[in-house]
Design a protein around this motif. Sequence first.
Motif, PDB file in Angstrom:
ATOM      1  N   GLU A 140     -30.884   3.171   1.130  1.00  0.00           N
ATOM      2  CA  GLU A 140     -31.863   3.726   2.061  1.00  0.00           C
ATOM      3  C   GLU A 140     -33.197   2.982   2.067  1.00  0.00           C
ATOM      4  OE1 GLU A 140     -32.474   8.374   3.154  1.00  0.00           O
ATOM      5  OE2 GLU A 140     -32.698   7.801   1.060  1.00  0.00           O
ATOM      6  N   ARG A 141     -33.573   2.382   0.974  1.00  0.00           N
ATOM      7  CA  ARG A 141     -34.858   1.681   0.890  1.00  0.00           C
ATOM      8  C   ARG A 141     -34.969   0.546   1.906  1.00  0.00           C
ATOM      9  NH1 ARG A 141     -36.183   0.029  -4.383  1.00  0.00           N
ATOM     10  NH2 ARG A 141     -34.818   1.658  -5.110  1.00  0.00           N
ATOM     11  N   TRP A 142     -33.838   0.040   2.415  1.00  0.00           N
ATOM     12  CA  TRP A 142     -33.846  -1.078   3.354  1.00  0.00           C
ATOM     13  C   TRP A 142     -33.933  -0.631   4.816  1.00  0.00           C
ATOM     14  CZ3 TRP A 142     -35.101  -5.428   1.264  1.00  0.00           C
ATOM     15  CH2 TRP A 142     -34.782  -5.654  -0.070  1.00  0.00           C
ATOM     16  N   VAL A 143     -33.783   0.663   5.088  1.00  0.00           N
ATOM     17  CA  VAL A 143     -33.773   1.149   6.470  1.00  0.00           C
ATOM     18  C   VAL A 143     -35.075   0.816   7.208  1.00  0.00           C
ATOM     19  CG1 VAL A 143     -33.590   3.198   7.956  1.00  0.00           C
ATOM     20  CG2 VAL A 143     -32.014   2.890   6.022  1.00  0.00           C
ATOM     21  N   PRO A 144     -36.268   1.024   6.632  1.00  0.00           N
ATOM     22  CA  PRO A 144     -37.487   0.671   7.381  1.00  0.00           C
ATOM     23  C   PRO A 144     -37.543  -0.812   7.770  1.00  0.00           C
ATOM     24  CG  PRO A 144     -38.047   2.097   5.542  1.00  0.00           C
ATOM     25  CD  PRO A 144     -36.599   1.708   5.368  1.00  0.00           C
ATOM     26  N   SER A 145     -37.107  -1.685   6.882  1.00  0.00           N
ATOM     27  CA  SER A 145     -37.108  -3.114   7.178  1.00  0.00           C
ATOM     28  C   SER A 145     -36.143  -3.435   8.318  1.00  0.00           C
ATOM     29  CB  SER A 145     -36.720  -3.881   5.908  1.00  0.00           C
ATOM     30  OG  SER A 145     -36.484  -5.233   6.188  1.00  0.00           O
ATOM     31  N   ILE A 146     -34.971  -2.819   8.293  1.00  0.00           N
ATOM     32  CA  ILE A 146     -33.981  -3.035   9.348  1.00  0.00           C
ATOM     33  C   ILE A 146     -34.486  -2.473  10.675  1.00  0.00           C
ATOM     34  CG2 ILE A 146     -31.667  -2.391  10.144  1.00  0.00           C
ATOM     35  CD1 ILE A 146     -30.848  -2.452   7.131  1.00  0.00           C
ATOM     36  N   SER A 147     -35.067  -1.276  10.640  1.00  0.00           N
ATOM     37  CA  SER A 147     -35.588  -0.657  11.863  1.00  0.00           C
ATOM     38  C   SER A 147     -36.675  -1.520  12.487  1.00  0.00           C
ATOM     39  CB  SER A 147     -36.132   0.740  11.566  1.00  0.00           C
ATOM     40  OG  SER A 147     -35.099   1.594  11.126  1.00  0.00           O
ATOM     41  N   GLU A 148     -37.568  -2.022  11.663  1.00  0.00           N
ATOM     42  CA  GLU A 148     -38.637  -2.889  12.163  1.00  0.00           C
ATOM     43  C   GLU A 148     -38.052  -4.161  12.790  1.00  0.00           C
ATOM     44  OE1 GLU A 148     -42.038  -5.718  10.228  1.00  0.00           O
ATOM     45  OE2 GLU A 148     -41.853  -3.700   9.399  1.00  0.00           O
ATOM     46  N   TYR A 149     -37.085  -4.745  12.125  1.00  0.00           N
ATOM     47  CA  TYR A 149     -36.438  -5.956  12.637  1.00  0.00           C
ATOM     48  C   TYR A 149     -35.776  -5.681  13.994  1.00  0.00           C
ATOM     49  CZ  TYR A 149     -33.216  -9.946  12.722  1.00  0.00           C
ATOM     50  OH  TYR A 149     -32.497 -11.069  13.081  1.00  0.00           O
ATOM     51  N   LEU A 150     -35.051  -4.573  14.098  1.00  0.00           N
ATOM     52  CA  LEU A 150     -34.412  -4.217  15.363  1.00  0.00           C
ATOM     53  C   LEU A 150     -35.452  -3.917  16.450  1.00  0.00           C
ATOM     54  CD1 LEU A 150     -31.523  -2.008  13.968  1.00  0.00           C
ATOM     55  CD2 LEU A 150     -31.229  -4.068  15.361  1.00  0.00           C
ATOM     56  N   ASP A 151     -36.524  -3.214  16.081  1.00  0.00           N
ATOM     57  CA  ASP A 151     -37.588  -2.898  17.049  1.00  0.00           C
ATOM     58  C   ASP A 151     -38.234  -4.161  17.605  1.00  0.00           C
ATOM     59  OD1 ASP A 151     -37.139  -0.190  16.663  1.00  0.00           O
ATOM     60  OD2 ASP A 151     -38.878   0.084  15.325  1.00  0.00           O
TER      61      ASP A 151
END
Length: 179
Positions: free
Chosen positions: A138-149
Amino acid sequence: MDVFYTLLILAGGEGRRMGGQDKGLVEVNGRPLVDHLLAAVAPPGPVVISANRHLDAYRRRADTVVSDRRDGYCGPMAGLEAGLAACGDGPILCLPCDLLAPPAALPGLLLDGLDPGRVRRIEDDRGPQPLCLGLHGERWVPSISEYLDQGGRSVRGWLDRVPHEVVRIDGRLENRNRL
């Protein structure tokens, strides 16, 4: 390997190279690809499958089934985003649904001694296998979301932005991503 982990299977693609078929449910030797993967890995913990079609078929094979949180098919990064959010923050073995007969050592190679602040991926004789990952969820979700955004779609592109390490294996992992 003594690590208790969650298995995240990415099965949410459009299956364009397979004539639009749901890759995880394509049969090889009379069994769906996802069943071959589950039998080969036999995870000690929960199974989470990220899928966007045939959810009932996947629910029979997993503890949790999630779909992309974004409209349209945004690729495996969207599946990773949704899947990791459902996995919690423990060790996660992430594999594509079309991986046939992974080596028995694969979970250990990706997870043993993994620093929670790093992602680990496999490279075989063909090169990077960016969907074969070890990470603390779960700790990687913000990084992935930002990348997708920001319009990013490539797993390799995301990996270039985060601390990661590569484990090299001899031979080739067998992916069945074409008919």
